[in-house]
Design a protein around this motif. Structure first.
Motif, short mmCIF file in Angstrom:
data_model
loop_
_atom_site.label_atom_id
_atom_site.label_comp_id
_atom_site.label_asym_id
_atom_site.label_seq_id
_atom_site.Cartn_x
_atom_site.Cartn_y
_atom_site.Cartn_z
N VAL A 18 -22.61 -59.20 19.69
CA VAL A 18 -22.93 -59.04 18.27
C VAL A 18 -22.66 -57.62 17.78
O VAL A 18 -23.08 -57.24 16.69
N GLY A 19 -21.95 -56.83 18.60
CA GLY A 19 -21.53 -55.50 18.16
C GLY A 19 -22.50 -54.39 18.47
O GLY A 19 -22.34 -53.28 17.97
N VAL A 20 -23.53 -54.66 19.29
CA VAL A 20 -24.49 -53.64 19.69
C VAL A 20 -24.25 -53.34 21.17
O VAL A 20 -23.86 -54.23 21.93
N HIS A 21 -24.47 -52.10 21.59
CA HIS A 21 -24.19 -51.73 22.97
C HIS A 21 -24.99 -52.60 23.93
O HIS A 21 -26.13 -52.97 23.68
N GLN A 22 -24.36 -52.91 25.08
CA GLN A 22 -24.98 -53.85 26.02
C GLN A 22 -26.31 -53.35 26.59
O GLN A 22 -27.18 -54.15 26.96
N LEU A 23 -26.50 -52.06 26.64
CA LEU A 23 -27.76 -51.54 27.18
C LEU A 23 -28.94 -51.87 26.28
O LEU A 23 -30.08 -51.94 26.75
N ILE B 288 -22.35 -58.60 8.77
CA ILE B 288 -22.61 -59.73 9.68
C ILE B 288 -23.19 -59.24 11.00
O ILE B 288 -24.17 -59.80 11.51
N ASN B 289 -22.59 -58.19 11.58
CA ASN B 289 -23.09 -57.65 12.84
C ASN B 289 -24.51 -57.12 12.70
O ASN B 289 -25.34 -57.28 13.61
N THR B 290 -24.80 -56.49 11.55
CA THR B 290 -26.15 -55.97 11.33
C THR B 290 -27.17 -57.11 11.27
O THR B 290 -28.25 -57.03 11.88
N TRP C 171 -32.59 -44.91 20.39
CA TRP C 171 -31.66 -45.95 20.80
C TRP C 171 -31.21 -46.79 19.61
O TRP C 171 -30.05 -47.21 19.53
N LEU C 172 -32.11 -47.04 18.68
CA LEU C 172 -31.72 -47.77 17.48
C LEU C 172 -30.74 -46.95 16.64
O LEU C 172 -29.76 -47.48 16.10
N VAL C 173 -31.01 -45.64 16.53
CA VAL C 173 -30.10 -44.76 15.79
C VAL C 173 -28.73 -44.71 16.47
O VAL C 173 -27.68 -44.73 15.82
N LEU C 174 -28.73 -44.66 17.80
CA LEU C 174 -27.47 -44.63 18.54
C LEU C 174 -26.66 -45.90 18.29
O LEU C 174 -25.43 -45.84 18.14
N ALA C 175 -27.33 -47.04 18.22
CA ALA C 175 -26.62 -48.29 17.93
C ALA C 175 -25.96 -48.23 16.56
O ALA C 175 -24.81 -48.68 16.38
N ALA C 176 -26.66 -47.66 15.57
CA ALA C 176 -26.08 -47.52 14.23
C ALA C 176 -24.90 -46.55 14.24
O ALA C 176 -23.89 -46.77 13.55
N ALA D 175 -19.02 -45.47 14.09
CA ALA D 175 -17.83 -44.91 14.74
C ALA D 175 -16.71 -45.94 14.87
O ALA D 175 -15.53 -45.60 14.85
N HIS D 176 -17.08 -47.22 15.02
CA HIS D 176 -16.07 -48.25 15.19
C HIS D 176 -15.33 -48.56 13.90
O HIS D 176 -14.28 -49.19 13.94
N GLY D 177 -15.89 -48.17 12.78
CA GLY D 177 -15.20 -48.32 11.51
C GLY D 177 -14.94 -49.75 11.10
O GLY D 177 -13.86 -50.09 10.64
N SER D 178 -15.92 -50.63 11.27
CA SER D 178 -15.75 -52.03 10.89
C SER D 178 -15.70 -52.15 9.38
O SER D 178 -16.23 -51.32 8.64
N ASP D 179 -15.06 -53.24 8.91
CA ASP D 179 -15.03 -53.47 7.47
C ASP D 179 -16.43 -53.86 7.00
O ASP D 179 -17.25 -54.34 7.78
#
Length: 492
Positions: free
Chosen positions: A313-318, A253-255, A233-238, A243-247
């Motif tokens: 904060v940019g992590v999946h809600q689950l 910041i999200n990390t 699940w942690l790997v999936l969040a990364a 995939a979202h391609g944030s700057d």
């Protein structure tokens, strides 16, 4: 005046009262309605309107159909010697475009009209969040006495071997089955992550049905699935972040925010929850008394709020719901009672709506079973089964386990079930994979789960007797988190 005369007079007064208060008003209403209708009548072209349901009525019809289909599917699956979740998943697929939408589009449109779908999807997301809270509780409750090094080695083998095999298998599929906005690296890593998943709740149910919970393969498989799924699940969040391609600045910041949220849940919040009052324990909990409805509602609020927080904060809600489950006390009877009552009453009613929503997004009928697609299905199925069974089995043999229990351990870890479907839907919604690969991996998830029980019976693990620890504890309910010994009462 005789009694007969009095009775006659009373009857006449009753008839007069009935005429004045009921018959006359009804007649007047009918006359007015007919006159208004005649004066305002308009010619209507086409066929006359038919009686139908409004959106609310359709919602209740749809909800009833979803729940009934899931229940029927679960019963049929159990009669076939499979976990009920297999039947519920198949029922969800059958109500979507794979079967009902293809066999009778008119019936599908009437049963599940467009305005109702957002309502059903809301129920599915709520059920999914509460399910992930339960998964977090199960993962937090797994303990293992002795053989810690072997358990950790088996855990990493059960994840890394299929993960690596999945990334290699993804390379030839990049140009054909990648999502619309899929990042190539995200696609490769996602496929590896999807093949490394073990369905922890389904695994626990299979162990209980075959009476393998307290055997060595059963305990090791639970521990390996807990550690492996937590890491996956942690790997999936990364992967989703990639995939979202944030700057780079926003990604940093999200990390940092995500690390802070995880640290808060598994640190201060977990320590605070261990001091949950024990007033719900003892005989009151045993007999279902003293349960606080307010506490259960507040828990549901906390789970949904945590899901919203991690999404912000940019992590999946689950992940938020999973963190609340990991932080929830496992040794405090009061806290366990509150969580059990909430999850036991709500999750079974809401989870079928996730199966239905998944069935709507998965159309197995559009798969063109030509040579390349059949080859992709065969390759992914072979890779998923071989890597998940051989990797942990070989590791178990090399660390001292006999070959037959080691093979049983690998077969158990090969069960993917519902957890795999959750991961697949996340990848599809993030446009990492396309609908064809979603359908292929759905078949892989179902086949690898269905084959678990027959393979175990073939290895001679269908009638294992429970260990003395089971009779001493008196556990007979299907509670996976109580599967392993060494549960402390400190709430840790």
């Amino acid at each position: 005046m005789t009694s007969l005369t009095k009775g006659t007079m009373l009857g006449k007064w009753r008839l007069a009262a009935l005429a004045a208060t009921m018959i006359l008003p009804l007649a007047l209403i009918g006359i007015v309605a007919a006159r208004v209708t005649a004066e305002n009548a308009r010619p209507v072209s086409g066929s006359p309107p038919s009686l139908g349901l409004d959106t609310t009525g359709h919602f209740f019809v749809s909800a009833a159909v979803v729940l009934a289909a899931a229940q029927l599917g679960g019963v049929l699956a159990r009669r076939l010697g499979q976990p009920p979740v297999i039947g519920e998943i198949c029922a969800g697929l059958a109500m979507g475009p794979s079967l009902l939408g293809r066999a009778s589009p008119a019936a599908a449109d009437w049963l599940f009209p467009e305005p109702v779908l957002p309502m059903l999807n809301g129920l599915s997301q709520l059920g999914l969040v509460l399910f992930m809270f339960g998964v977090g509780r199960e993962l937090a409750g797994v303990r293992l006495k002795g053989a810690a090094k072997q358990a950790l080695l088996v855990s990493q083998a059960s994840v890394l071997v299929p993960f690596a095999a999945g990334t290699v298998a993804a390379l030839p599929l990049l140009d054909t089955l990648n999502g619309d906005d899929g990042h190539p690296l995200a696609f490769v890593l996602f496929l590896g992550c999807a093949l490394s998943i073990t369905a922890f709740p389904v695994l626990a149910r299979i162990l209980q049905d075959l009476r393998l919970t307290y055997t060595q393969p059963g305990q090791l498989s639970l521990f390996a699935a807990a550690v492996g799924d937590g890491g996956s699940w942690l790997v999936l969040a990364a992967i989703l972040t990639l995939a979202h391609g944030s700057d780079p600045a926003q990604l940093l910041i999200n990390t940092l925010l995500a690390v802070a949220v995880v640290a808060f849940f598994l640190g201060p919040l977990r320590q605070t929850l261990t001091r949950w009052p024990e007033r719900e324990s003892g005989e009151h909990v045993k007999h279902g008394e003293g349960f606080s409805t307010t506490a259960a509602v507040l828990l549901a609020v906390g789970v949904t709020a945590a899901s919203a927080l991690t999404a912000a904060v940019g992590v999946h809600q689950l992940i938020g719901a999973l963190l609340v489950g990991l932080a929830w006390p496992t040794g405090n009877r009061g806290a366990v009672a509150v969580a059990d009552r909430m999850a036991g009453a709500v999750t079974p009613l809401l989870l079928p709506f996730f199966f239905f929503s998944f069935g709507l997004t998965t159309d197995l009928g559009i798969l063109r079973w030509d040579g390349p697609l059949l080859l992709a299905l065969a390759a992914l199925l072979f890779t998923a089964v071989a890597a998940k069974i051989i990797g942990p089995s070989l590791c178990a043999v090399l660390t001292g386990m006999r070959w037959r229990p080691a093979l049983a351990l690998g077969v158990l870890l090969n069960s993917r079930g519902l957890t795999e479907l959750v991961v697949l839907q996340i990848g599809y919604q993030a446009k990492i994979i396309d609908q064809s690969l979603l359908g292929i991996l759905t078949i892989v998830a179902l086949v690898t789960t269905v084959m678990t029980s027959p393979l175990l019976r073939g290895l001679g693990f269908s009638s294992a007797q429970p260990s003395p620890a089971r009779s001493e504890r008196g556990d007979s309910a299907p509670v996976p988190r109580a599967a392993l010994p060494a549960r402390s009462n400190s709430g840790d």
